[in-house]
Design a protein around this motif. Sequence first.
Motif, PDB file in Angstrom:
ATOM      1  N   THR A   1     -10.359 -16.525  -3.962  1.00 42.95           N
ATOM      2  CA  THR A   1     -11.285 -17.256  -3.092  1.00 42.95           C
ATOM      3  C   THR A   1     -11.462 -18.674  -3.610  1.00 42.95           C
ATOM      4  OG1 THR A   1     -13.213 -16.500  -4.357  1.00 42.95           O
ATOM      5  CG2 THR A   1     -12.541 -15.165  -2.464  1.00 42.95           C
ATOM      6  N   LEU A   2     -11.876 -19.547  -2.705  1.00 40.67           N
ATOM      7  CA  LEU A   2     -12.135 -20.946  -3.027  1.00 40.67           C
ATOM      8  C   LEU A   2     -13.568 -21.270  -2.644  1.00 40.67           C
ATOM      9  CD1 LEU A   2      -8.954 -22.387  -1.261  1.00 40.67           C
ATOM     10  CD2 LEU A   2      -9.158 -21.878  -3.693  1.00 40.67           C
ATOM     11  N   GLY A   3     -14.090 -22.331  -3.210  1.00 42.15           N
ATOM     12  CA  GLY A   3     -15.446 -22.720  -2.839  1.00 42.15           C
ATOM     13  C   GLY A   3     -15.807 -24.082  -3.371  1.00 42.15           C
ATOM     14  N   ILE A   4     -16.871 -24.629  -2.821  1.00 43.56           N
ATOM     15  CA  ILE A   4     -17.394 -25.890  -3.327  1.00 43.56           C
ATOM     16  C   ILE A   4     -18.908 -25.882  -3.185  1.00 43.56           C
ATOM     17  CG2 ILE A   4     -17.064 -27.083  -1.106  1.00 43.56           C
ATOM     18  CD1 ILE A   4     -16.503 -29.646  -2.833  1.00 43.56           C
ATOM     19  N   LYS A   5     -19.559 -26.312  -4.238  1.00 43.62           N
ATOM     20  CA  LYS A   5     -21.012 -26.452  -4.236  1.00 43.62           C
ATOM     21  C   LYS A   5     -21.333 -27.933  -4.160  1.00 43.62           C
ATOM     22  CE  LYS A   5     -25.078 -25.331  -7.054  1.00 43.62           C
ATOM     23  NZ  LYS A   5     -25.508 -24.648  -8.314  1.00 43.62           N
ATOM     24  N   MET A   6     -22.232 -28.292  -3.261  1.00 42.92           N
ATOM     25  CA  MET A   6     -22.676 -29.687  -3.121  1.00 42.92           C
ATOM     26  C   MET A   6     -24.188 -29.706  -3.265  1.00 42.92           C
ATOM     27  SD  MET A   6     -20.250 -30.906   0.051  1.00 42.92           S
ATOM     28  CE  MET A   6     -20.533 -29.376   0.969  1.00 42.92           C
ATOM     29  N   ILE A   7     -24.675 -30.340  -4.319  1.00 41.99           N
ATOM     30  CA  ILE A   7     -26.113 -30.413  -4.549  1.00 41.99           C
ATOM     31  C   ILE A   7     -26.515 -31.853  -4.834  1.00 41.99           C
ATOM     32  CG2 ILE A   7     -26.447 -28.046  -5.341  1.00 41.99           C
ATOM     33  CD1 ILE A   7     -26.241 -29.094  -8.206  1.00 41.99           C
TER      34      ILE A   7
ATOM     35  N   THR B   1     -20.180 -23.504  -0.050  1.00 39.79           N
ATOM     36  CA  THR B   1     -19.249 -23.073   0.984  1.00 39.79           C
ATOM     37  C   THR B   1     -18.151 -22.236   0.345  1.00 39.79           C
ATOM     38  OG1 THR B   1     -19.650 -25.077   2.279  1.00 39.79           O
ATOM     39  CG2 THR B   1     -17.688 -23.803   2.816  1.00 39.79           C
ATOM     40  N   LEU B   2     -17.891 -21.050   0.900  1.00 40.30           N
ATOM     41  CA  LEU B   2     -16.885 -20.137   0.361  1.00 40.30           C
ATOM     42  C   LEU B   2     -15.754 -19.930   1.360  1.00 40.30           C
ATOM     43  CD1 LEU B   2     -19.245 -17.380  -1.122  1.00 40.30           C
ATOM     44  CD2 LEU B   2     -18.362 -19.428  -2.246  1.00 40.30           C
TER      45      LEU B   2
ATOM     46  N   PRO C   1     -13.137 -20.346   6.041  1.00 44.76           N
ATOM     47  CA  PRO C   1     -14.522 -20.227   5.580  1.00 44.76           C
ATOM     48  C   PRO C   1     -15.120 -18.877   5.967  1.00 44.76           C
ATOM     49  CG  PRO C   1     -14.159 -22.315   6.720  1.00 44.76           C
ATOM     50  CD  PRO C   1     -12.965 -21.464   6.990  1.00 44.76           C
ATOM     51  N   PHE C   2     -15.789 -18.234   5.010  1.00 46.41           N
ATOM     52  CA  PHE C   2     -16.436 -16.966   5.334  1.00 46.41           C
ATOM     53  C   PHE C   2     -17.919 -16.940   4.967  1.00 46.41           C
ATOM     54  CE2 PHE C   2     -14.930 -16.218   0.981  1.00 46.41           C
ATOM     55  CZ  PHE C   2     -16.015 -15.592   0.375  1.00 46.41           C
ATOM     56  N   ALA C   3     -18.429 -18.017   4.308  1.00 47.34           N
ATOM     57  CA  ALA C   3     -19.849 -18.021   3.958  1.00 47.34           C
ATOM     58  C   ALA C   3     -20.356 -19.441   3.728  1.00 47.34           C
ATOM     59  CB  ALA C   3     -20.106 -17.174   2.725  1.00 47.34           C
ATOM     60  N   LEU C   4     -21.625 -19.645   4.078  1.00 50.68           N
ATOM     61  CA  LEU C   4     -22.353 -20.880   3.786  1.00 50.68           C
ATOM     62  C   LEU C   4     -23.719 -20.454   3.253  1.00 50.68           C
ATOM     63  CD1 LEU C   4     -22.568 -23.988   3.924  1.00 50.68           C
ATOM     64  CD2 LEU C   4     -23.508 -23.719   6.235  1.00 50.68           C
ATOM     65  N   ILE C   5     -24.025 -20.834   1.996  1.00 51.34           N
ATOM     66  CA  ILE C   5     -25.215 -20.330   1.309  1.00 51.34           C
ATOM     67  C   ILE C   5     -26.089 -21.496   0.850  1.00 51.34           C
ATOM     68  CG2 ILE C   5     -26.049 -18.841  -0.548  1.00 51.34           C
ATOM     69  CD1 ILE C   5     -23.210 -17.721  -0.765  1.00 51.34           C
ATOM     70  N   ASN C   6     -27.409 -21.383   1.071  1.00 52.98           N
ATOM     71  CA  ASN C   6     -28.339 -22.361   0.524  1.00 52.98           C
ATOM     72  C   ASN C   6     -28.282 -22.290  -0.999  1.00 52.98           C
ATOM     73  OD1 ASN C   6     -31.167 -23.131  -0.582  1.00 52.98           O
ATOM     74  ND2 ASN C   6     -31.146 -23.979   1.481  1.00 52.98           N
ATOM     75  N   ALA C   7     -28.177 -23.449  -1.658  1.00 48.57           N
ATOM     76  CA  ALA C   7     -27.899 -23.479  -3.099  1.00 48.57           C
ATOM     77  C   ALA C   7     -29.128 -23.317  -3.976  1.00 48.57           C
ATOM     78  CB  ALA C   7     -27.190 -24.783  -3.453  1.00 48.57           C
TER      79      ALA C   7
ATOM     80  N   LEU D   1     -22.944 -11.687  -3.285  1.00 44.62           N
ATOM     81  CA  LEU D   1     -24.180 -11.625  -2.506  1.00 44.62           C
ATOM     82  C   LEU D   1     -23.899 -11.611  -1.000  1.00 44.62           C
ATOM     83  CD1 LEU D   1     -26.427 -14.038  -4.602  1.00 44.62           C
ATOM     84  CD2 LEU D   1     -26.635 -11.548  -4.426  1.00 44.62           C
ATOM     85  N   VAL D   2     -22.866 -12.315  -0.572  1.00 44.76           N
ATOM     86  CA  VAL D   2     -22.504 -12.306   0.845  1.00 44.76           C
ATOM     87  C   VAL D   2     -22.115 -10.898   1.281  1.00 44.76           C
ATOM     88  CG1 VAL D   2     -20.778 -13.094   2.521  1.00 44.76           C
ATOM     89  CG2 VAL D   2     -21.883 -14.735   0.990  1.00 44.76           C
ATOM     90  N   ARG D   3     -21.361 -10.207   0.434  1.00 39.16           N
ATOM     91  CA  ARG D   3     -20.974  -8.832   0.770  1.00 39.16           C
ATOM     92  C   ARG D   3     -22.204  -7.926   0.874  1.00 39.16           C
ATOM     93  NH1 ARG D   3     -16.408 -10.536  -2.150  1.00 39.16           N
ATOM     94  NH2 ARG D   3     -17.347 -10.169  -4.190  1.00 39.16           N
ATOM     95  N   LEU D   4     -23.154  -8.087  -0.017  1.00 33.97           N
ATOM     96  CA  LEU D   4     -24.379  -7.288   0.041  1.00 33.97           C
ATOM     97  C   LEU D   4     -25.207  -7.647   1.271  1.00 33.97           C
ATOM     98  CD1 LEU D   4     -25.457  -7.350  -3.717  1.00 33.97           C
ATOM     99  CD2 LEU D   4     -24.598  -5.380  -2.433  1.00 33.97           C
ATOM    100  N   ALA D   5     -25.241  -8.949   1.618  1.00 30.44           N
ATOM    101  CA  ALA D   5     -25.999  -9.384   2.799  1.00 30.44           C
ATOM    102  C   ALA D   5     -25.429  -8.766   4.072  1.00 30.44           C
ATOM    103  CB  ALA D   5     -25.986 -10.914   2.889  1.00 30.44           C
ATOM    104  N   ARG D   6     -24.115  -8.694   4.160  1.00 31.31           N
ATOM    105  CA  ARG D   6     -23.493  -8.092   5.347  1.00 31.31           C
ATOM    106  C   ARG D   6     -23.823  -6.609   5.437  1.00 31.31           C
ATOM    107  NH1 ARG D   6     -17.505 -11.082   5.118  1.00 31.31           N
ATOM    108  NH2 ARG D   6     -18.206 -13.077   5.999  1.00 31.31           N
ATOM    109  N   GLU D   7     -23.868  -5.920   4.294  1.00 35.89           N
ATOM    110  CA  GLU D   7     -24.230  -4.505   4.302  1.00 35.89           C
ATOM    111  C   GLU D   7     -25.654  -4.300   4.780  1.00 35.89           C
ATOM    112  OE1 GLU D   7     -23.592  -3.062   0.373  1.00 35.89           O
ATOM    113  OE2 GLU D   7     -21.412  -3.357   0.425  1.00 35.89           O
ATOM    114  N   ARG D   8     -26.536  -5.282   4.503  1.00 42.79           N
ATOM    115  CA  ARG D   8     -27.936  -5.178   4.871  1.00 42.79           C
ATOM    116  C   ARG D   8     -28.239  -5.879   6.204  1.00 42.79           C
ATOM    117  NH1 ARG D   8     -27.918  -4.727  -0.671  1.00 42.79           N
ATOM    118  NH2 ARG D   8     -29.804  -3.982  -1.773  1.00 42.79           N
ATOM    119  N   ASN D   9     -27.214  -6.415   6.845  1.00 39.92           N
ATOM    120  CA  ASN D   9     -27.388  -7.155   8.103  1.00 39.92           C
ATOM    121  C   ASN D   9     -28.355  -8.335   7.954  1.00 39.92           C
ATOM    122  OD1 ASN D   9     -25.658  -5.489   9.711  1.00 39.92           O
ATOM    123  ND2 ASN D   9     -27.294  -3.948   9.767  1.00 39.92           N
ATOM    124  N   LEU D  10     -28.227  -9.035   6.837  1.00 39.96           N
ATOM    125  CA  LEU D  10     -29.047 -10.221   6.591  1.00 39.96           C
ATOM    126  C   LEU D  10     -28.240 -11.490   6.878  1.00 39.96           C
ATOM    127  CD1 LEU D  10     -30.846  -9.286   3.235  1.00 39.96           C
ATOM    128  CD2 LEU D  10     -31.891  -9.552   5.481  1.00 39.96           C
ATOM    129  N   GLY D  11     -28.938 -12.543   7.269  1.00 38.96           N
ATOM    130  CA  GLY D  11     -28.291 -13.806   7.545  1.00 38.96           C
ATOM    131  C   GLY D  11     -27.820 -13.921   8.976  1.00 38.96           C
TER     132      GLY D  11
END
Length: 476
Positions: A75-81, A193-194, A201-207, A460-470
């Motif tokens: 997987t690839l990703g970039i964090k921008m803060i 961004t993941l 792209p498969f995820a966008l997460i608040n940092a 965490l994205v995988r867990l969120a999908r299992e819980r139907n979050l986001g």
Amino acid sequence: MPLTILSRSNLRELLHSLTRDEIRTLQANLSEALREYSTGSQDKGCSATYQPQRTAITRQNGCTTLFMPATTGKTLGIKMISLQDGAKAGCAIERSGYDADESDSNSNSRRRVSSARNSVASISSEMSDLSVGSSQEDGGSVSPTATKDSGGDSTDSSTLLTGCVNQQPVISKTLGAWPGAGTRDTSPRGSVTLLDGESLPFALINAHELTAFRTALASLMIFNKRKKVRTLLVFGAGTQAYWHIRLALTLRGDEIRRVYIVNRSFDRAAKLLQDIYLPENSDWRRDVKFSAVSSDFGDYFRILKEHVRKADVIFCCTPSLTPLFPAEFLTSREGRQKGRLIIAVGSYKAHMAELHPDILRDEVNVTPPHRHFHKHTRRSGVVVVDSLDAAIKEAGEIVQAGVKPKQLVELGELLMVRHATLNDDGQSEEKGLTEWVEKGNVIFKSVGLGLMDLVTGGDLVRLARERNLGTTVDDF
């Protein structure tokens, strides 16, 4: 490819729902990634030699944004803060560290792996008699030779280029050592961004919450191995402090009896206590006793000294410009009567320091042994860091103390050494290393890695999908 979006509230809900077993799984996955980062070859996607360099820009308004790309190989990703830190406008790209003449990444990777493996013998021979109450004052050090490369959550573009140190007073007048009243919020704002192996792209997460959570996950890897964690001392009352407390109590709350919170603003410390004492937190809070103190207290200096001396574990989670307490609290004969785990994660520039430089100097500068008759903890000779190259340039405590690269060991190297020496029963055969990690004086300084956000964020994205979050965008 569906895209999962996790807002700050989504992520906080998810993190608050995690079980102890789920947290341990997240920590184990991050541990493996850090081990590969420090010891893997370029064939390993998490290896330091396979990580892209970061870039920082500072706009005319003094807001610095850090771009932190990372990859696991799959997987690839970039964090921008961004932080409003008042730096001068400009752009910087991270340079290689103290070893600039080493240009071959594969050679560097082999050198890094060889270094970590050689450290097994070094730790075995030099730390086999390291213990509390030894009959010698000093002697014996852990000196695995670490090499590069980097990462970290610094937002000072100047330190990316030069690592220069601004001269600062070592102790503030109040001994509280936080920025003055009204100082801006130092929490980062941004996103992660993941992307999958095909760059979809498969995820966008608040940092904001992710940064604090993954930092605490890494900090508590050593914490999990400590024999005694009865009393915790926490400097700060923000998101980092909250997650260090929560994860510590979730993982080992049945052993913890007291938590002392020290913060410049007592109101903010009180707010943290209110959050901790919410009814829904009773399961992990248990019957642990909490107390808070601020630098406004009339007897602050005496209380602070007492808290530091009693603590088995010290978490430093503040953006402090000057040390949070005098060095002699820990370096004097009385201060070294027991081993402590000291974790500093708050400072993020070369001129900042939560720990007095003399504390680090005292730990790494091992002198010849001599006989004595008082109880004490012997010096280890090293400071543990998450990324050696980033710590050399950006960790104010390390820069100001003049700690050398050979006196630093990456957390991933420790994990590799322990993994390499396990016997068939899962126990480490390196007695010196085990005793130091469990009972000795251990200082861990973290500046952060983009890889940490990528690995933990993906889990965490995988867990969120299992819980139907986001929010899910089915066909992004």
